[in-house]
Write a protein that holds these residues in place. Structure first.
Motif, short mmCIF file in Angstrom:
data_model
loop_
_atom_site.label_atom_id
_atom_site.label_comp_id
_atom_site.label_asym_id
_atom_site.label_seq_id
_atom_site.Cartn_x
_atom_site.Cartn_y
_atom_site.Cartn_z
N TYR A 126 27.54 34.18 90.53
CA TYR A 126 26.28 34.36 90.10
C TYR A 126 26.56 35.79 88.86
N LEU A 127 27.22 36.46 89.39
CA LEU A 127 27.83 37.80 88.38
C LEU A 127 28.70 37.44 87.28
N SER A 128 29.65 36.43 87.73
CA SER A 128 30.74 36.08 86.99
C SER A 128 29.88 35.41 85.68
N CYS A 129 28.95 34.49 85.91
CA CYS A 129 28.00 33.76 84.97
C CYS A 129 27.32 34.71 84.03
N SER A 130 26.83 35.76 84.70
CA SER A 130 26.13 36.87 84.01
C SER A 130 26.98 37.33 82.98
#
Length: 281
Positions: free
Chosen positions: A237-241
């Motif tokens: 999720y954070l990598s995508c962001s």
């Protein structure tokens, strides 16, 4: 019917490779009301399901554990409620996540400072997913009140996370200077080890804040750091962001081909994680 499920679970347990039948064992144990054994299988399946991004299965298992409350301490149940809420957010169910957290906090009265701070942190995230940024700030400040009187030199991951969320709130309010001050406190509180994910998130928020301030050079540097750190973790999720933020900054700099590449990476990451919010982004 309950006895039938219990007998099936007992038969499956006799198999030498019980891990192969984990999903069936958990299901029949829960339906058969096998007490602590069912809770153990439910938690095992929830952990496996989260790793496989089978969020729906994980939520059902977590809710069973929280409803049955067999063989679990108050602290254990609080941790399960945090994991359950986090999984619900991945499914786009922030109100349900908030109800679970509030219910657990009402039932479990004696909660340690750090764990209670984590619960407030999860409540703040639930508010953020609902677009309730006032609520997000409220729960962040409630969490930070628990650490009143504790010097920043005493490293604490939970306090650092709460400051980072306040920094994000400042970015939404278009107050980048205030946000950077909160990020400074987050970095000062961040432990030297075991905080790679938070370090990546701090860099991602810093990139966002510098972008709000129209200061694109430090914004680009921070986004690169965030991407480098988070791409080595399992926090999709954070990598995508981070990929998405990097792409937006490159667009602002007129580097459209590279920006498109970053956005494509973000889309691939969001499809892999099956989380609602990054897929929408």
């Amino acid at each position: 019917r309950q006895r039938m499920h219990a007998r099936i679970a007992e038969a499956l347990e006799k198999e030498t490779e019980s891990k192969v039948h984990l999903q069936e064992l958990a299901r029949h144990s829960m339906e058969g009301k096998l007490g602590a054994k069912a809770v153990w299988y439910a938690l095992s399946l929830a952990s496996q399901a989260r790793m496989e991004f089978s969020h729906e299965i994980a939520v059902r298992c977590f809710e069973y554990v929280l409803d049955e409350r067999i063989g679990m301490s108050g602290d254990d149940l609080c941790r399960v409620s945090i994991d359950a809420a986090d999984t619900m957010l991945a499914l786009g169910l922030p109100k349900r996540a908030m109800r679970r957290l509030k219910d657990e906090m009402e039932v479990t009265r004696r909660i340690g400072r750090d764990l209670k701070g984590r619960m407030y942190m999860q409540m703040a995230l639930s508010c953020q997913h609902q677009g309730d940024f006032v609520g997000q700030e409220f729960y962040c400040r409630k969490g930070l009140q628990l650490f009143r009187g504790v010097p920043l030199s005493e490293k604490n991951l939970t306090r650092a996370m709460l400051y980072a969320e306040l920094a994000l709130r400042s970015a939404v309010q278009s107050h980048p200077r205030r946000g950077l001050q909160y990020l400074k406190k987050a970095m000062d509180s961040c432990p030297d080890t075991g905080s790679e994910v938070l370090s990546g998130r701090i860099q991602s928020i810093a990139a966002f804040l510098h972008r709000v301030a129209c200061d694109l050079k430090p914004s680009l540097l921070a986004s690169r750091k965030a991407e480098s750190i988070l791409s080595r973790t399992d926090e999709y999720y954070l990598s995508c962001s981070a990929y998405s933020t990097h792409g937006f900054i490159l667009m602002s700099l007129g580097r459209f081909a590279k920006a498109l590449e970053k956005h494509k990476q973000a889309v691939q990451m969001s499809d892999k994680s099956r989380s609602v919010i990054p897929r929408a982004q």
